[in-house]
Enzyme design. Structure first.
Site: not given
Ligand SMILES: [Mg+2]
Length: 448
Positions: A12, A106-107
């Protein structure tokens, strides 16, 4: 799959949108930065850790965030810039394993797919990928959790944020989970967490003391079973390398074939409206709108168009579907109409960015000589261009920079970029012909 070794990785990126902004805009390094809808009904998408110190959180209204930290920089999202950094990160994860499941921009989960990966080997691999991400994205940091299941990997990466690495060795799952508050459990939303808290269930350990029948009585069959299993670190969800291309659609077969273009338009609007409501209910949005038509002779055709940004807005879907209908000749009659939206964003944040209808407010701490103010006429169609705060801009003479603030027919630009130090501010008239929007400057890789 649940593994006997710690081979599920969850990565993350830390405060991703705000981190990209701080690296693109040197004057914002170390400062509170809030990225999200900058209009009156805007919502915070991401904020920097400096802004979090003021109690600002994702999904908070931007108005509330401004009250808590008026000196923060409030920026509209630059999705193109974020996608470019995300693509670098996802590529590095694909170098680790073909089994990569992106959860959002983003993960992602990665199944390291190595049954005999030792804890030190997993830690070394994760340290290496974090360092490669830092170098290739111009300094972005990621937090990584590794464990025997998706649950443990996700909880571990949350627990070590920001810029952390936590490997949970096989057998240590319960020791990690049970002291944590129930809301740290992946899949426990605020409503469930609050219900549990009212019952005196504060930690995941408390949750594990409730019986399965009790949990089913409280939360229903599926959720009750799920909570019971997860509280015992039982999670067999596999990392899914290829998420199915999902879509939301609605269609209608008519008793008599439609020939009237007005009626056809009205039916398309009703279908688009149904699709928009389902997208909203699912907390998602999509980029591609498809119109499906079956003619009187049972031939079926589809027409599609793709938007630059994901939408769940009924008006936008309707407008696009109706324009696609214009390409179809209704002669002879249509017996079926369908409207679908695909290319769904895996993350509901996409819709936060449609709220860019209000004039930009100034960003930044050190006010310019004449602070820009909001101008209620600045978002009119006939007026000067509405520059969004944070947007990339170029001046013919002064070079590239970003929109620091705009309003009252003026735009203030800070002339700096990823390869410069903090730069100077200058104000222009908003319709100055020397100003033009530019694509986001790439974040240069770090040396070494
Ligand atoms: Mg994040």
């Amino acid at each position: 799959m649940s593994h006997t070794s710690a081979s599920v990785l969850h990565l993350d990126l830390d405060a991703f949108f705000a981190a990209v902004e701080q690296r693109s805009k040197p004057s914002l390094a170390g400062r509170p930065v809030v990225v999200g809808g900058v209009g009156g009904r805007g919502v915070v998408a991401t904020c920097s850790y400096e802004a979090r110190a003021y109690g600002i959180r994702s999904a908070m209204s931007t108005a509330e965030a401004r009250r808590r930290c008026p000196q923060a920089a409030f920026l509209a999202p630059r999705m193109n810039a974020y996608r470019a950094s995300s693509a670098i990160v996802m590529r590095l994860l694909h170098d680790l394993s073909p089994l990569v499941e992106p959860i959002s921009i983003d993960e992602a989960f990665v199944d390291l797919a190595a049954a005999d990966l030792s804890v030190p080997a997993a830690a070394a691999l994760a340290a290496d990928v974090r360092e490669q991400i830092r170098q290739q994205t111009g300094g972005l940091t990621a937090s990584v959790g590794i464990g025997t299941s998706k649950l443990i990997a996700k909880v571990a990466s949350d627990a070590c944020k920001p810029n952390g690495l936590l490997v949970v060795p096989p057998g240590a799952e319960i020791a990690l989970l049970h002291p944590l508050p129930v809301r740290a459990m992946w899949g426990v939303g605020p409503v469930t967490a609050e219900k549990l808290t009212r019952l005196g269930v504060r930690t995941i350990g408390d949750l594990a003391r409730l019986s399965e029948p009790d949990l089913i009585a409280l939360f229903g069959q599926a959720a009750g079973r799920n909570l019971h299993a997860l509280a015992r670190a039982r999670d067999s969800r596999p990392v899914l390398a290829d998420r199915e291309a999902k879509s939301v659609s609605a269609e209608e077969t008519f008793a008599t074939d439609l020939t009237d273009p007005v009626r056809i338009g009205r039916e398309i609007s009703a279908l688009a409206d149904r699709v928009a409501r389902r997208l909203t209910a699912a907390g998602t949005a999509g980029r591609t709108v498809t119109l499906k038509v079956r003619r009187h002779d049972f031939t079926t055709l589809t027409r599609s168009a793709t938007l630059p940004h994901a939408t769940q807005d009924s008006r936008r879907i309707t407008a696009l579907a109706r324009s696609l209908a214009g390409e179809i000749n209704p002669d002879g009659g249509l017996r079926l109409l369908g409207v679908g939206v695909s290319g769904l964003a895996a993350f509901a944040q996409a819709d936060l960015f449609t709220d860019q209808d209000s004039p930009a407010l100034p960003a930044g701490q050190d006010s310019p000589a004449q602070p820009p103010e909001t101008d209620p006429t600045a978002d009119g169609l006939a007026g000067p261009p509405a520059w969004l705060p944070g947007a990339d801009i170029e001046h013919a003479e002064h070079g590239p920079g970003w929109v620091w603030g705009a309003g009252l027919g003026r735009v203030t630009v800070r002339f700096e970029g990823p390869t410069t130090g903090p730069g100077p501010i200058r104000t222009f008239t908003a319709d100055d012909p020397s100003l033009a929007p530019t694509p986001p400057p790439p974040l240069p890789p770090l040396g070494g």
